[in-house]
Design a protein around this motif. Structure first.
Motif, PDB file in Angstrom:
ATOM      1  N   ASP B 167      -3.603  -4.787  26.042  1.00  0.00           N
ATOM      2  CA  ASP B 167      -3.765  -5.865  27.029  1.00  0.00           C
ATOM      3  C   ASP B 167      -4.278  -7.139  26.373  1.00  0.00           C
ATOM      4  O   ASP B 167      -3.999  -8.241  26.820  1.00  0.00           O
ATOM      5  CB  ASP B 167      -4.696  -5.427  28.163  1.00  0.00           C
ATOM      6  CG  ASP B 167      -6.065  -5.051  27.664  1.00  0.00           C
ATOM      7  OD1 ASP B 167      -6.145  -4.287  26.700  1.00  0.00           O
ATOM      8  OD2 ASP B 167      -7.067  -5.526  28.229  1.00  0.00           O
ATOM      9  N   ILE B 168      -5.029  -6.981  25.284  1.00  0.00           N
ATOM     10  CA  ILE B 168      -5.542  -8.158  24.586  1.00  0.00           C
ATOM     11  C   ILE B 168      -4.401  -8.889  23.886  1.00  0.00           C
ATOM     12  O   ILE B 168      -4.319 -10.117  23.894  1.00  0.00           O
ATOM     13  CB  ILE B 168      -6.617  -7.733  23.562  1.00  0.00           C
ATOM     14  CG1 ILE B 168      -7.849  -7.259  24.314  1.00  0.00           C
ATOM     15  CG2 ILE B 168      -6.973  -8.872  22.644  1.00  0.00           C
ATOM     16  CD1 ILE B 168      -8.907  -6.738  23.394  1.00  0.00           C
ATOM     17  N   GLU B 170      -1.295  -8.662  24.839  1.00  0.00           N
ATOM     18  CA  GLU B 170      -0.474  -9.160  25.952  1.00  0.00           C
ATOM     19  C   GLU B 170      -1.014 -10.498  26.460  1.00  0.00           C
ATOM     20  O   GLU B 170      -0.276 -11.462  26.664  1.00  0.00           O
ATOM     21  CB  GLU B 170      -0.511  -8.098  27.061  1.00  0.00           C
ATOM     22  CG  GLU B 170      -0.340  -8.601  28.474  1.00  0.00           C
ATOM     23  CD  GLU B 170       1.104  -8.633  28.897  1.00  0.00           C
ATOM     24  OE1 GLU B 170       1.935  -8.162  28.108  1.00  0.00           O
ATOM     25  OE2 GLU B 170       1.386  -9.134  29.993  1.00  0.00           O
ATOM     26  N   VAL B 171      -2.329 -10.564  26.657  1.00  0.00           N
ATOM     27  CA  VAL B 171      -2.900 -11.775  27.224  1.00  0.00           C
ATOM     28  C   VAL B 171      -2.864 -12.909  26.194  1.00  0.00           C
ATOM     29  O   VAL B 171      -2.716 -14.072  26.544  1.00  0.00           O
ATOM     30  CB  VAL B 171      -4.318 -11.494  27.780  1.00  0.00           C
ATOM     31  CG1 VAL B 171      -5.385 -11.707  26.740  1.00  0.00           C
ATOM     32  CG2 VAL B 171      -4.594 -12.344  29.001  1.00  0.00           C
ATOM     33  N   SER B 172      -2.951 -12.566  24.914  1.00  0.00           N
ATOM     34  CA  SER B 172      -2.844 -13.589  23.869  1.00  0.00           C
ATOM     35  C   SER B 172      -1.457 -14.220  23.898  1.00  0.00           C
ATOM     36  O   SER B 172      -1.301 -15.430  23.791  1.00  0.00           O
ATOM     37  CB  SER B 172      -3.090 -12.974  22.487  1.00  0.00           C
ATOM     38  OG  SER B 172      -4.385 -12.432  22.410  1.00  0.00           O
ATOM     39  N   GLN B 181      -0.146 -16.392  15.247  1.00  0.00           N
ATOM     40  CA  GLN B 181      -1.468 -16.663  15.828  1.00  0.00           C
ATOM     41  C   GLN B 181      -2.065 -15.400  16.431  1.00  0.00           C
ATOM     42  O   GLN B 181      -3.265 -15.160  16.318  1.00  0.00           O
ATOM     43  CB  GLN B 181      -1.357 -17.757  16.900  1.00  0.00           C
ATOM     44  CG  GLN B 181      -1.202 -19.151  16.293  1.00  0.00           C
ATOM     45  CD  GLN B 181      -0.788 -20.192  17.317  1.00  0.00           C
ATOM     46  OE1 GLN B 181      -0.166 -19.882  18.332  1.00  0.00           O
ATOM     47  NE2 GLN B 181      -1.120 -21.439  17.046  1.00  0.00           N
ATOM     48  N   ARG B 185      -5.552 -14.451  15.026  1.00  0.00           N
ATOM     49  CA  ARG B 185      -6.659 -14.795  15.921  1.00  0.00           C
ATOM     50  C   ARG B 185      -7.084 -13.632  16.795  1.00  0.00           C
ATOM     51  O   ARG B 185      -8.182 -13.628  17.330  1.00  0.00           O
ATOM     52  CB  ARG B 185      -6.256 -15.964  16.821  1.00  0.00           C
ATOM     53  CG  ARG B 185      -6.014 -17.215  16.020  1.00  0.00           C
ATOM     54  CD  ARG B 185      -5.793 -18.424  16.883  1.00  0.00           C
ATOM     55  NE  ARG B 185      -5.370 -19.528  16.049  1.00  0.00           N
ATOM     56  CZ  ARG B 185      -5.202 -20.756  16.485  1.00  0.00           C
ATOM     57  NH1 ARG B 185      -5.413 -21.037  17.751  1.00  0.00           N
ATOM     58  NH2 ARG B 185      -4.821 -21.708  15.673  1.00  0.00           N
ATOM     59  N   THR B 186      -6.179 -12.682  16.972  1.00  0.00           N
ATOM     60  CA  THR B 186      -6.526 -11.576  17.852  1.00  0.00           C
ATOM     61  C   THR B 186      -6.553 -10.238  17.117  1.00  0.00           C
ATOM     62  O   THR B 186      -7.588  -9.578  17.044  1.00  0.00           O
ATOM     63  CB  THR B 186      -5.521 -11.497  19.029  1.00  0.00           C
ATOM     64  OG1 THR B 186      -5.561 -12.724  19.743  1.00  0.00           O
ATOM     65  CG2 THR B 186      -5.880 -10.359  19.962  1.00  0.00           C
ATOM     66  N   PRO B 189      -8.881 -10.014  13.587  1.00  0.00           N
ATOM     67  CA  PRO B 189     -10.323 -10.044  13.843  1.00  0.00           C
ATOM     68  C   PRO B 189     -10.831  -8.802  14.572  1.00  0.00           C
ATOM     69  O   PRO B 189     -11.919  -8.309  14.283  1.00  0.00           O
ATOM     70  CB  PRO B 189     -10.506 -11.287  14.720  1.00  0.00           C
ATOM     71  CG  PRO B 189      -9.354 -12.155  14.407  1.00  0.00           C
ATOM     72  CD  PRO B 189      -8.218 -11.230  14.095  1.00  0.00           C
ATOM     73  N   VAL B 190     -10.028  -8.275  15.495  1.00  0.00           N
ATOM     74  CA  VAL B 190     -10.476  -7.098  16.223  1.00  0.00           C
ATOM     75  C   VAL B 190     -10.452  -5.869  15.313  1.00  0.00           C
ATOM     76  O   VAL B 190     -11.302  -4.984  15.411  1.00  0.00           O
ATOM     77  CB  VAL B 190      -9.603  -6.869  17.489  1.00  0.00           C
ATOM     78  CG1 VAL B 190      -9.927  -5.549  18.144  1.00  0.00           C
ATOM     79  CG2 VAL B 190      -9.821  -8.003  18.480  1.00  0.00           C
ATOM     80  N   TYR B 263     -16.666  -7.780  14.441  1.00  0.00           N
ATOM     81  CA  TYR B 263     -16.658  -7.151  15.743  1.00  0.00           C
ATOM     82  C   TYR B 263     -16.457  -5.636  15.620  1.00  0.00           C
ATOM     83  O   TYR B 263     -15.622  -5.180  14.839  1.00  0.00           O
ATOM     84  CB  TYR B 263     -15.528  -7.752  16.579  1.00  0.00           C
ATOM     85  CG  TYR B 263     -15.118  -6.900  17.728  1.00  0.00           C
ATOM     86  CD1 TYR B 263     -15.908  -6.847  18.869  1.00  0.00           C
ATOM     87  CD2 TYR B 263     -13.966  -6.128  17.670  1.00  0.00           C
ATOM     88  CE1 TYR B 263     -15.546  -6.051  19.920  1.00  0.00           C
ATOM     89  CE2 TYR B 263     -13.595  -5.331  18.722  1.00  0.00           C
ATOM     90  CZ  TYR B 263     -14.389  -5.293  19.846  1.00  0.00           C
ATOM     91  OH  TYR B 263     -14.036  -4.499  20.889  1.00  0.00           O
ATOM     92  N   SER B 267     -19.626  -1.036  19.582  1.00  0.00           N
ATOM     93  CA  SER B 267     -20.686  -1.762  20.290  1.00  0.00           C
ATOM     94  C   SER B 267     -20.157  -2.282  21.618  1.00  0.00           C
ATOM     95  O   SER B 267     -20.890  -2.531  22.557  1.00  0.00           O
ATOM     96  CB  SER B 267     -21.188  -2.926  19.444  1.00  0.00           C
ATOM     97  OG  SER B 267     -20.203  -3.932  19.384  1.00  0.00           O
ATOM     98  N   ASP B 268     -18.825  -2.405  21.676  1.00  0.00           N
ATOM     99  CA  ASP B 268     -18.179  -2.898  22.879  1.00  0.00           C
ATOM    100  C   ASP B 268     -18.375  -1.933  24.035  1.00  0.00           C
ATOM    101  O   ASP B 268     -18.460  -2.333  25.184  1.00  0.00           O
ATOM    102  CB  ASP B 268     -16.689  -3.016  22.582  1.00  0.00           C
ATOM    103  CG  ASP B 268     -16.039  -4.105  23.387  1.00  0.00           C
ATOM    104  OD1 ASP B 268     -16.749  -5.050  23.731  1.00  0.00           O
ATOM    105  OD2 ASP B 268     -14.851  -3.997  23.656  1.00  0.00           O
TER     106      ASP B 268
END
Lengths: 364, 270
Positions: B167-168, B170-172, B181, B185-186, B189-190, B263, B267-268
């Motif tokens: 979903d992350i 998808e939303v990006s 990008q 950017r997504t 980093p994750v 990240y 911890s999330d």
């Protein structure tokens, strides 16, 4: 304005969207609703080209979206999904700044805009801007999701079950906030949900879909009041009558109430020869016409006078019949008092009145 | 299959955490710097080192490796590791990214299998195969170490990228990011923490395995160990082994610190 013109989407022989034509007017909230697999989400995703149609045209303010570069198109359309999808490694401020950054805004402008939006959605910028998504509650994350979609001030918002993952109480709050927010911002909103209450609460217009086709496209009152066919009737559900009661005010069907001033009670009881019609309920009022007690007559005799508190029991003239019904059932009464401002008794609503309204539309 | 591999990886992580990594939490930077300081001082002062070894292993004929200073060997070792580990990281991460793109998905399974297979070759065997092609010295050692260090990097890169919530992504995409990008950017980093954990494992394995490079004349700390083994001189074996261990521990500690800056999905959820 968004236009669908004979839009079709096939997936390997399955038609998800089947020849849809629609015009969504600017500044309004249009809700796509229907059972899962009806094509509502697909229709939404066709607008920002997350999915390309098999045939047909979608226009945004007259321009076919297929003529605009997909990334550029999406940067100009706010997008909110059910799981929010805040990027977990970015702070709230960075998340809100994603689209502005894609559009090349400088850091200061992005930071200022993020604070502005946090203010707008009711989260204190100083407390929230540096938080990470996992530090937010579900409702807060949803608000930030909406703020992020609004960041570059797009004229159109696409919202795919945006409040679906929030608990019912929080969802209502979010719906209320969003409604008042959009009254101010006047975005063209396309909203997908499977929750009819949400659709009724938010929609200026409801598009009910099934198997990729539009079944009924109407204002909420008419969807509930004059369903086009059996499917619509079934979809709006067994409680459609209850939902429809929301559309009527108490005022429109209240009766005159039987009233007795407190001073006229004899030994704490109404005069034995006093007869009342209707449900046999007598309201005891004080000198200011505020109900303070009630008494039922059955088998030609008066029962005991029960004390009542007007503001707890009564409904206002502009309350919906649904509210009235809820109080009737909650108290186990045959009638509830209707109060004007200042809690003065102006009439009563009876259970039988609600039944009558319910039967008046011919589909019980 | 992924979850199995991940479970194994995380079990290995946990085991390592208990045995060694816990130390990343315990050992403060101050202690680490003091330890490294003492080690470097001894490496730079052979007389003191000899005295210490004489105390620990009495009655030997010699205590020091004569052909090169410990510092020089340490330097050789570092170069060997730096070249092979960097190559493995760059190659492994790139390959991991490629096979998780829509166009490369078909190769995901085979890349995973091949990198696992590479890990099953003993490094000595890889050396033996590399020598006829590349001759003796630095090059075959680098190749062997490179082959041997790729697996953890590829595995973790793939695991990290596959685990990025859809979903992350998808939303990006929905916000108007291009594919590149979205990656930078997504997704990266994750996944960064998992990927860096892979590089960390790879480097630590590499530092230990690099001692074998001495067999083909690549130098490094292995030279001391092999010389000690040949001459039955445990003072030399000890010197080389402890030096490699200090190096490995330091590298591990640095990567542990680096990892924490990124990240973490764990911890999330807490």
């Amino acid at each position: 304005m968004i236009e669908f013109e004979h839009v079709v989407k096939d997936y390997n022989g399955i038609t998800a969207v089947d020849d849809i034509s629609l015009e969504l007017s600017a500044g309004k909230i249009c809700v796509f609703i229907g059972p899962s697999g009806c094509g509502k989400t697909t229709s939404l995703r066709l607008i920002n080209r997350m999915i390309e149609p098999s045939s047909g045209t979608i226009r945004l303010d007259g321009t076919p979206v297929s003529k605009i570069k997909a990334e550029q198109l999406r940067r100009g359309i706010g997008y909110v999904i059910q799981s929010v999808g805040l990027l977990p490694h970015m702070s709230v401020r960075e998340n809100i700044g994603i689209v502005p950054r894609l559009l090349g805004w400088d850091r200061n402008k992005r930071a200022k805009r993020a604070d502005e939006l946090l203010e707008l959605i009711g989260l204190a910028p100083a407390a929230y801007r540096d938080k990470l998504p996992h530090e937010l509650s579900g409702g807060e994350a949803q608000r930030v999701g909406v703020a992020r979609a609004l960041a570059a001030d797009p004229p159109v918002l696409l919202m795919d079950e945006p409040f679906g993952a929030v608990d019912p109480l929080g969802r209502e709050a979010l719906q209320r906030e969003f409604l008042s927010l959009n009254r101010e911002l006047k975005k063209t909103v396309v909203f997908v949900t499977h929750d009819l209450d949400e659709a009724i609460r938010l929609g200026d217009r409801i598009v009910l879909m099934r198997d990729g086709k539009i079944v009924q496209d109407d204002i909420p009152e008419r969807i509930l009041g004059t369903p086009h066919n059996e499917f619509v009737r079934e979809f709006i559900g067994a409680d459609r009558a209850l939902k429809r009661l929301s559309c009527f005010t108490v005022e429109s069907c209240m009766h005159q109430a039987a009233v007795l001033e407190q001073a006229l009670l004899e030994d704490g009881k109404p005069p034995a020869d006093l007869e009342v019609n209707g449900t046999g309920t007598l309201w005891i009022v004080d000198a200011g016409a505020v109900p303070v007690g009630m008494c039922r007559r059955s088998d030609g005799k008066w029962g005991d006078v029960r004390d009542v508190r007007a503001e707890e029991l009564g409904v206002k003239t502009l309350s919906s019949l649904r509210d009235a019904l809820s109080r009737l059932l909650g108290r186990g009464l045959k009638a509830v008092p209707v109060l004007s401002d200042g809690n003065r008794l102006v009439g009563e609503v009876r259970l039988t009145d609600i039944e009558a309204v319910n039967q008046s539309d011919g589909y019980v | 299959m992924y979850s199995l591999v991940q479970d194994q990886a995380s079990a290995r992580e946990r085991f390592r955490a208990r045995m060694l990594m816990g130390s990343a939490d315990i050992v403060s930077p101050v202690l680490l710097v003091i330890g490294i300081g003492i080690f470097l001082w001894l490496a730079a002062n052979p007389a003191q080192l000899e005295a210490l070894l004489r105390f620990a292993f009495p009655g030997r004929s010699s205590y020091l490796y004569e052909r090169a200073s410990l510092l020089a060997l340490l330097g050789e070792h570092l170069v060997l590791v730096a070249v092979s580990a960097t190559a493995a990281a760059v190659f492994g991460i790139s390959l991991g990214i490629l096979v998780t793109r829509p166009a490369g998905r078909d190769f995901l399974g085979i890349v995973r299998d091949l990198s696992s297979l590479a890990q099953t070759f003993p490094p000595v065997a890889v050396l033996a195969l590399a020598v006829p092609a590349l001759g003796f010295g630095f090059q075959p050692a680098v190749v062997a170490l490179f082959v041997y260090s790729i697996l953890p990097v590829i595995n973790n890169t793939i695991s990290g990228l596959v685990a990025v919530p859809p979903d992350i992504v998808e939303v990006s995409r929905g916000m108007g990011m291009t594919r590149v990008q979205i990656l930078f950017r997504t997704e990266l980093p994750v996944a960064a923490r998992v990927i860096i954990a892979g590089v960390r494992t790879s480097v630590v394995i590499n530092i230990g395995t690099a001692t074998i490079g001495a067999v083909v004349g690549a130098g490094g700390l292995g030279a001391v160990i092999i010389s000690g083994l040949v001459r039955d001189n445990y003072a030399l074996v000890f010197t080389g082994a402890v030096s490699a261990a200090v190096l490995a521990f330091t590298a591990d500690w640095c990567f542990a610190r680096l990892e924490r800056r990124f990240y973490s999905a764990r911890s999330d959820r807490s």
